[in-house]
Write an enzyme that holds these catalytic residues in place. Structure first.
Site, PDB file in Angstrom:
ATOM      1  N   SER A  25       0.806  -1.230   0.000  1.00  0.00           N
ATOM      2  CA  SER A  25       0.000   0.000   0.000  1.00  0.00           C
ATOM      3  C   SER A  25       0.830   1.267   0.000  1.00  0.00           C
ATOM      4  CB  SER A  25      -0.900   0.038   1.238  1.00  0.00           C
ATOM      5  OG  SER A  25      -1.924  -0.870   1.105  1.00  0.00           O
ATOM      6  N   HIS A  56      -3.184   0.705  -5.247  1.00  0.00           N
ATOM      7  CA  HIS A  56      -2.729  -0.575  -5.812  1.00  0.00           C
ATOM      8  C   HIS A  56      -3.046  -0.555  -7.305  1.00  0.00           C
ATOM      9  CE1 HIS A  56      -1.590  -2.851  -2.201  1.00  0.00           C
ATOM     10  NE2 HIS A  56      -2.363  -1.964  -1.614  1.00  0.00           N
ATOM     11  N   HIS A  83      -5.681  -8.252  -2.460  1.00  0.00           N
ATOM     12  CA  HIS A  83      -5.760  -8.795  -1.111  1.00  0.00           C
ATOM     13  C   HIS A  83      -6.794  -9.914  -1.021  1.00  0.00           C
ATOM     14  CE1 HIS A  83      -4.151  -4.734  -0.790  1.00  0.00           C
ATOM     15  NE2 HIS A  83      -3.488  -5.176   0.264  1.00  0.00           N
ATOM     16  N   TYR A  85      -9.104 -10.136   1.085  1.00  0.00           N
ATOM     17  CA  TYR A  85     -10.445  -9.621   1.398  1.00  0.00           C
ATOM     18  C   TYR A  85     -11.195  -9.115   0.163  1.00  0.00           C
ATOM     19  CZ  TYR A  85      -7.917  -5.109   1.521  1.00  0.00           C
ATOM     20  OH  TYR A  85      -7.129  -4.036   1.213  1.00  0.00           O
ATOM     21  N   GLU A  86     -10.496  -8.931  -0.961  1.00  0.00           N
ATOM     22  CA  GLU A  86     -11.190  -8.456  -2.167  1.00  0.00           C
ATOM     23  C   GLU A  86     -11.972  -9.574  -2.861  1.00  0.00           C
ATOM     24  OE1 GLU A  86      -8.932  -5.495  -4.641  1.00  0.00           O
ATOM     25  OE2 GLU A  86      -7.337  -6.100  -3.262  1.00  0.00           O
ATOM     26  N   ALA A 113       2.434  -2.221   4.010  1.00  0.00           N
ATOM     27  CA  ALA A 113       2.247  -1.216   5.051  1.00  0.00           C
ATOM     28  C   ALA A 113       1.568  -1.953   6.200  1.00  0.00           C
ATOM     29  CB  ALA A 113       1.363  -0.091   4.542  1.00  0.00           C
ATOM     30  N   MET A 211      -2.877  -6.977   6.455  1.00  0.00           N
ATOM     31  CA  MET A 211      -3.888  -7.807   5.775  1.00  0.00           C
ATOM     32  C   MET A 211      -3.332  -8.507   4.533  1.00  0.00           C
ATOM     33  SD  MET A 211      -6.903  -4.968   5.932  1.00  0.00           S
ATOM     34  CE  MET A 211      -7.053  -3.882   7.361  1.00  0.00           C
ATOM     35  N   SER A 212      -2.038  -8.742   4.519  1.00  0.00           N
ATOM     36  CA  SER A 212      -1.476  -9.318   3.288  1.00  0.00           C
ATOM     37  C   SER A 212      -0.207 -10.120   3.578  1.00  0.00           C
ATOM     38  CB  SER A 212      -1.124  -8.184   2.310  1.00  0.00           C
ATOM     39  OG  SER A 212      -0.033  -7.429   2.826  1.00  0.00           O
ATOM     40  N   ASN A 235       1.445   3.262  10.510  1.00  0.00           N
ATOM     41  CA  ASN A 235       0.670   3.873  11.603  1.00  0.00           C
ATOM     42  C   ASN A 235       0.862   2.996  12.826  1.00  0.00           C
ATOM     43  OD1 ASN A 235      -1.150   2.007   9.776  1.00  0.00           O
ATOM     44  ND2 ASN A 235      -1.914   1.832  11.851  1.00  0.00           N
ATOM     45  N   HIS A 247      -7.121   4.681   5.637  1.00  0.00           N
ATOM     46  CA  HIS A 247      -6.255   4.265   4.531  1.00  0.00           C
ATOM     47  C   HIS A 247      -5.416   5.458   4.063  1.00  0.00           C
ATOM     48  CE1 HIS A 247      -4.875   1.723   1.325  1.00  0.00           C
ATOM     49  NE2 HIS A 247      -5.303   2.549   0.389  1.00  0.00           N
TER      50      HIS A 247
HETATM   51  N1  HPA Z   1      -4.004  -2.802  10.742  1.00  0.00           N
HETATM   52  C1  HPA Z   1      -4.134  -3.664   9.724  1.00  0.00           C
HETATM   53  N2  HPA Z   1      -3.581  -3.472   8.530  1.00  0.00           N
HETATM   54  C2  HPA Z   1      -2.877  -2.351   8.342  1.00  0.00           C
HETATM   55  C3  HPA Z   1      -2.702  -1.392   9.354  1.00  0.00           C
HETATM   56  C4  HPA Z   1      -3.303  -1.627  10.633  1.00  0.00           C
HETATM   57  O1  HPA Z   1      -3.199  -0.841  11.582  1.00  0.00           O
HETATM   58  N3  HPA Z   1      -1.950  -0.399   8.832  1.00  0.00           N
HETATM   59  C5  HPA Z   1      -1.658  -0.741   7.551  1.00  0.00           C
HETATM   60  N4  HPA Z   1      -2.228  -1.928   7.244  1.00  0.00           N
END
Ligand code: HPA
Length: 274
Positions: A25, A56, A83, A85-86, A113, A211-212, A235, A247
């Protein structure tokens, strides 16, 4: 479908990549640093899944990294990922890895990320993935019917290859860059976590969450690739950050650190030797 995608790609590009890089990401700009680039749009490749997530792009870039008189092994960069989830389907989510393996790729460098869970981490830092926790309990080969003698139960105690970890550490050292290392936990998403979930994951030993990446690492290892991975702590995860996550925040951090990220990736890729 993988066969169709591979025959299409081999009809477009003669170079056979040795290294694959998956850009996470907001990290897609790295693709601009590929020399002798041949770009193929994902939506022109038969059967190739296209991502709907902002940041993406859906491009495959074949080429080389050149810097300071050095050049890398032939490279295939996946700009943007699809991903789990898509589509809710792991075969779709790991399609690029199957394509890379069929093209002869032997080294995978995955990036993402991630939310920082380790309280010592700060937003904008980079983390070498030392190990992972698969908190989805899914596997790319779940429900597969095996008619051949390929063993179902492959060892996965060291999913990240020591050679790749060494290249990443050496690259950070050569650049005088500080690099965290830790355990990445994969959750399905697509919503970010609750504070209670993050506290649970912290107690279970996770340093970062996302998530990946994990299904890519699992499949690539099974297909014989040496895998390495780097997370950008975009983050701090829920409960460790000030406001609600978005996001946009993830993408903003990625933009802020893109030069440092580029240097680490370039230096790592240049060190990979056959
Ligand atoms: N949680 C899950 N996936 C993420 C995060 C998060 O805080 N930051 C970037 N991808």
């Amino acid at each position: 479908m993988v066969d169709k995608a591979v025959s299409f790609l081999t009809s477009q590009v003669t170079q056979r990549p040795a290294i694959a890089v998956v850009l996470g990401s907001g990290l897609g700009d790295f693709a601009e640093h590929v020399s002798d680039a041949i770009e193929v749009r994902a939506d022109t490749i038969p059967g190739y899944p296209v991502s709907s997530v902002v940041g993406h792009d859906g491009k495959l870039i074949f080429g080389t990294i050149r810097a300071g008189g050095r050049s890398s092994l032939p490279l295939l960069v996946f700009k943007g990922r699809v991903h789990f989830y898509e589509s809710g389907d792991l075969k779709t989510a790991t399609f690029p890895i199957s394509v890379a393996a069929a093209l002869g790729v032997r080294y995978l460098l995955a990036t993402n990320a991630a939310g920082g869970i380790n309280p010592a981490f700060s937003e904008g830092e980079l983390m070498l993935i030392e190990d992972h926790i698969n908190f989805t309990f899914l596997h790319p080969h779940l429900s597969d019917q095996r008619s051949d003698p390929t063993p179902f139960h492959t060892a996965s105690s060291s999913p990240l290859h020591k050679e790749m970890k060494k290249y990443i550490h050496e690259a950070a050292g050569a650049l005088g860059m500080s690099l965290r290392s830790g355990t990445y936990c994969w959750l399905k998403g697509p919503s970010y976590e609750t504070k209670a979930e993050i506290e649970m994951l912290r107690r279970l030993g996770a340093d970062a969450v996302g998530m990946s990446t994990v299904p890519e690492l699992i499949l690539a290892t099974e297909l014989g690739m040496k895998v390495g991975a780097v997370s950008l702590i975009s983050n701090m995860a829920a409960g460790l950050s000030k406001g609600p996550l978005s996001h946009e925040e993830v993408s903003e951090t990625a933009t802020r650190v893109k030069e440092v990220f580029k240097s680490l990736l370039e230096e790592t890729i240049l060190r990979i030797k056959d």
